[in-house]
Design an enzyme around this catalytic site. Structure first.
Site, PDB file in Angstrom:
ATOM      1  N   VAL A  11      13.797  -1.517   3.058  1.00  0.00           N
ATOM      2  CA  VAL A  11      13.193  -2.273   2.048  1.00  0.00           C
ATOM      3  C   VAL A  11      14.478  -2.791   1.510  1.00  0.00           C
ATOM      4  CG1 VAL A  11      14.219  -0.791  -0.876  1.00  0.00           C
ATOM      5  CG2 VAL A  11      12.527   0.881   1.819  1.00  0.00           C
ATOM      6  N   THR A  86      17.691   7.115   2.625  1.00  0.00           N
ATOM      7  CA  THR A  86      18.029   8.621   2.140  1.00  0.00           C
ATOM      8  C   THR A  86      17.273   9.265   3.070  1.00  0.00           C
ATOM      9  OG1 THR A  86      16.718   8.021   0.494  1.00  0.00           O
ATOM     10  CG2 THR A  86      17.844   7.806   0.230  1.00  0.00           C
ATOM     11  N   LEU A 153       5.801   0.118  -0.950  1.00  0.00           N
ATOM     12  CA  LEU A 153       5.770  -0.674   0.702  1.00  0.00           C
ATOM     13  C   LEU A 153       4.881   0.234   2.112  1.00  0.00           C
ATOM     14  CD1 LEU A 153       9.132  -3.298   0.140  1.00  0.00           C
ATOM     15  CD2 LEU A 153       6.532  -3.139  -0.937  1.00  0.00           C
ATOM     16  N   PHE A 252      -7.202   5.837   1.974  1.00  0.00           N
ATOM     17  CA  PHE A 252      -6.331   6.984   2.497  1.00  0.00           C
ATOM     18  C   PHE A 252      -7.254   8.356   2.467  1.00  0.00           C
ATOM     19  CE2 PHE A 252      -1.700   6.282   2.396  1.00  0.00           C
ATOM     20  CZ  PHE A 252      -2.086   4.953   2.611  1.00  0.00           C
ATOM     21  N   CYS A 263       8.218   8.113   5.419  1.00  0.00           N
ATOM     22  CA  CYS A 263       8.950   8.738   4.025  1.00  0.00           C
ATOM     23  C   CYS A 263       7.710  10.124   4.017  1.00  0.00           C
ATOM     24  CB  CYS A 263       7.436   7.145   3.247  1.00  0.00           C
ATOM     25  SG  CYS A 263       8.966   5.733   3.101  1.00  0.00           S
ATOM     26  N   ARG A 331       9.586   6.842  14.315  1.00  0.00           N
ATOM     27  CA  ARG A 331       9.632   8.192  12.566  1.00  0.00           C
ATOM     28  C   ARG A 331       8.926   9.192  13.137  1.00  0.00           C
ATOM     29  NH1 ARG A 331      13.887   5.493   8.728  1.00  0.00           N
ATOM     30  NH2 ARG A 331      12.325   3.632   8.827  1.00  0.00           N
TER      31      ARG A 331
HETATM   32  C1  UDX Z   1       4.043   5.185   2.643  1.00  0.00           C
HETATM   33  C2  UDX Z   1       3.273   5.038   1.446  1.00  0.00           C
HETATM   34  O1  UDX Z   1       1.787   4.612   1.521  1.00  0.00           O
HETATM   35  C3  UDX Z   1       4.118   3.705   0.557  1.00  0.00           C
HETATM   36  O2  UDX Z   1       3.252   3.563  -0.617  1.00  0.00           O
HETATM   37  C4  UDX Z   1       5.524   3.805   0.688  1.00  0.00           C
HETATM   38  O3  UDX Z   1       6.105   3.182  -0.351  1.00  0.00           O
HETATM   39  C5  UDX Z   1       6.053   4.029   1.778  1.00  0.00           C
HETATM   40  O4  UDX Z   1       5.489   5.648   2.464  1.00  0.00           O
HETATM   41  P1  UDX Z   1       4.240   4.113   5.271  1.00  0.00           P
HETATM   42  O5  UDX Z   1       4.393   5.189   5.046  1.00  0.00           O
HETATM   43  O6  UDX Z   1       4.542   2.897   5.533  1.00  0.00           O
HETATM   44  O7  UDX Z   1       3.847   4.302   3.856  1.00  0.00           O
HETATM   45  O8  UDX Z   1       2.533   4.190   5.502  1.00  0.00           O
HETATM   46  P2  UDX Z   1       1.511   4.414   5.452  1.00  0.00           P
HETATM   47  O9  UDX Z   1       0.558   3.186   5.624  1.00  0.00           O
HETATM   48  O10 UDX Z   1       1.066   4.792   3.924  1.00  0.00           O
HETATM   49  O11 UDX Z   1       0.809   5.512   6.109  1.00  0.00           O
HETATM   50  C6  UDX Z   1       1.608   7.012   6.783  1.00  0.00           C
HETATM   51  C7  UDX Z   1       0.578   7.803   7.504  1.00  0.00           C
HETATM   52  O12 UDX Z   1      -0.651   8.378   6.589  1.00  0.00           O
HETATM   53  C8  UDX Z   1       0.557   7.720   8.689  1.00  0.00           C
HETATM   54  O13 UDX Z   1       1.094   8.133   9.393  1.00  0.00           O
HETATM   55  C9  UDX Z   1      -0.978   6.445   8.553  1.00  0.00           C
HETATM   56  O14 UDX Z   1      -1.765   6.512  10.234  1.00  0.00           O
HETATM   57  C10 UDX Z   1      -1.560   7.501   8.198  1.00  0.00           C
HETATM   58  N1  UDX Z   1      -2.685   7.173   7.327  1.00  0.00           N
HETATM   59  C11 UDX Z   1      -2.943   6.537   5.894  1.00  0.00           C
HETATM   60  C12 UDX Z   1      -3.679   8.510   7.502  1.00  0.00           C
HETATM   61  O15 UDX Z   1      -3.724   8.992   8.376  1.00  0.00           O
HETATM   62  N2  UDX Z   1      -4.747   8.318   7.068  1.00  0.00           N
HETATM   63  C13 UDX Z   1      -4.952   7.370   6.023  1.00  0.00           C
HETATM   64  O16 UDX Z   1      -5.850   7.644   5.244  1.00  0.00           O
HETATM   65  C14 UDX Z   1      -4.138   6.280   5.080  1.00  0.00           C
END
Ligand code: UDX
Length: 432
Positions: A11, A86, A153, A252, A263, A331
């Site tokens: 961040v 955090t 992000l 998603f 996150c 993680r």
């Molecule tokens: C997330 C939020 O998207 C972001 O807005 C926030 O600030 C931080 O947390 P991040 O954890 O970096 O971002 O990854 P993200 O792309 O959201 O994917 C999170 C998890 O969901 C991953 O394990 C990914 O593989 C999974 N995922 C995501 C799915 O299984 N299917 C999807 O369609 C999208």
């Protein structure tokens, strides 16, 4: 404007360099001297596409600086961003805010003129109130303002998500701070980002609620995928059909392994913890957490089924082990549960990841890192697509795998069932 970012993780570093790119003077501060010295040599501690070039460019232009000296950095800045970690407390749901409170205490020792102090780290609702109380112990109210400005992000897309955000959320009822921050973000607002000014607590809750909803959406499609496997339906068709409803949206809604990362797992737990402390139950999010926790076990049962309960001595390959593609972050990655389980069952595991070897698997004697796809796959009985890197999408498996009757378990549905059938490759996907 003159900004100070406290903490140089995902961040702090990404936000700091992007603010510099927008023309601000930014000092990124960290207690870790070696980290700061490496950053001064453009050695970047995190894998984030495009970050290194942006850091080099802004560091050279003199807009971006790195320092261990917090008092001097605060003195030189008008706006102080708290971007420290955090994490979830060990074996609990609660977020560990010790770094946030320590930063607030440090800041309270250095304020001599009006400063805006911003919580950019993801912090439970009412953390802003506590930061304000810590600073009030030393500093008069009129000399500072504590604001919540959560980040949205995604790892691997962080720079794009910063420069082209859907919305900028500013949690403050202080008119002066709101005006200054609207000006700070004006380059993004002029490009179409929505500027949302709400109360500080609302801004804190918006962050958790956003991540919890995204985790809910993913868990929803993951559970539907389980049903699709029983009814011989392709979950991708269902995702398209459902996601075409503009009220739902198609993003998603990709079924996969358990969601991971730094996150979703942390933020869903922290939100449930906040509700519990407020004597409220968030039963939907509780269910999401429990469903996701069980998902790796479900997929391991499927692997058992695919290998006809004969895992011992089978050669299993993982293509990708991080929590998702375009990151080196392990993680809460699903592989951290799946690989040790399969190793314990006697499988011989090879893995390849574009971001390299992972120390998390060093302790397992039958888990080997291979630095290319061919060496990882050629003797495999089962190849698991764990992350959706582009380089996995065009592999000529028939050419590189020597074992006859090898099987593909595509946990990201990057291949089409029809193509696999045409090549006479035994193929299992998720939800199809
Ligand atoms: C997330 C939020 O998207 C972001 O807005 C926030 O600030 C931080 O947390 P991040 O954890 O970096 O971002 O990854 P993200 O792309 O959201 O994917 C999170 C998890 O969901 C991953 O394990 C990914 O593989 C999974 N995922 C995501 C799915 O299984 N299917 C999807 O369609 C999208």
């Amino acid at each position: 404007m003159k900004l100070c970012m406290i903490g140089t993780g995902y961040v702090g570093l990404v936000s700091g360099v992007c603010f510099a790119e927008l023309g601000n003077d930014v000092i990124c501060v960290d207690k870790d001297v070696s980290k700061i010295n490496k950053l001064k040599k453009s050695i970047i501690p995190i894998y984030e596409p495009g970050l290194e070039e942006l850091i080099k460019k802004n560091y050279k232009a003199g807009r971006l600086k790195f320092s261990n000296n917090l008092p001097v950095s605060i003195d030189k800045s008008n706006i102080i961003f708290i971007c420290v970690g955090t994490p979830t407390k060990k074996n609990k749901y609660e977020a560990d805010l010790s770094q946030v409170y320590a930063a607030a205490k440090e800041i309270s020792k250095c304020i001599k003129s009006f400063k805006i102090i911003i919580n950019k780290s993801t912090v439970p609702v009412m953390t802003g109130d506590k930061v304000e109380q810590i600073i009030l112990k030393k500093i008069k109210k009129k000399l500072f303002s504590v604001v919540s400005n959560p980040e949205f992000l995604r790892e691997g897309e962080a720079i794009r998500d910063f420069i082209y955000p859907d919305r900028i959320v500013i949690g403050t009822s202080n008119k002066k701070s709101n005006k200054i921050l609207k000006n700070l973000y004006s380059p993004l607002i002029s490009k179409g980002a929505r500027y949302i000014n709400v109360s500080r607590r609302a801004a804190e809750l918006i962050k958790y609620a956003s991540n919890a909803f995204l985790a809910t959406k993913i868990t929803f499609i993951n559970e539907l995928a389980n049903l699709c496997e029983k009814l011989n339906i392709n979950v991708e068709d269902v995702s398209i059909g459902v996601g075409s409803d503009k009220r739902i949206g198609g993003r998603f809604l990709r079924a996969g392994p358990a969601y991971g990362g730094s996150c979703f797992p942390k933020d869903t737990r922290a939100l449930v913890d906040t509700a519990k402390k407020s004597k409220t139950s968030l039963s939907v999010i509780n269910t999401v957490i429990n469903s996701n926790d069980k998902r790796s076990g479900l997929l391991l049962n499927r692997i058992n089924y695919i290998l006809k309960n004969k895992i011992k001595n089978k050669n299993i390959t993982f293509l990708g082990v991080t929590f998702k593609a375009n990151t080196d972050d392990m993680r809460e990655s699903a592989s951290l549960k799946m690989i040790p389980y399969l190793n314990k069952k006697g499988a011989k595991i090879k893995y390849y990841d574009p971001t390299g070897k992972k120390t998390e698997f060093d302790k397992f004697k039958n888990v080997q890192f291979k630095n290319n796809i061919k060496d990882a796959c050629e003797m495999s009985d089962l190849i698991i697509i764990h992350t959706e890197w582009n380089e996995f999408k065009l592999i000529d498996l028939k050419k590189i795998v020597k074992k006859r009757n090898f099987i593909i378990y595509d946990m990201r549905n990057i291949y089409s069932t029809e193509k696999m059938e045409k090549q006479k490759i035994k193929y299992f996907g998720i939800g199809k």
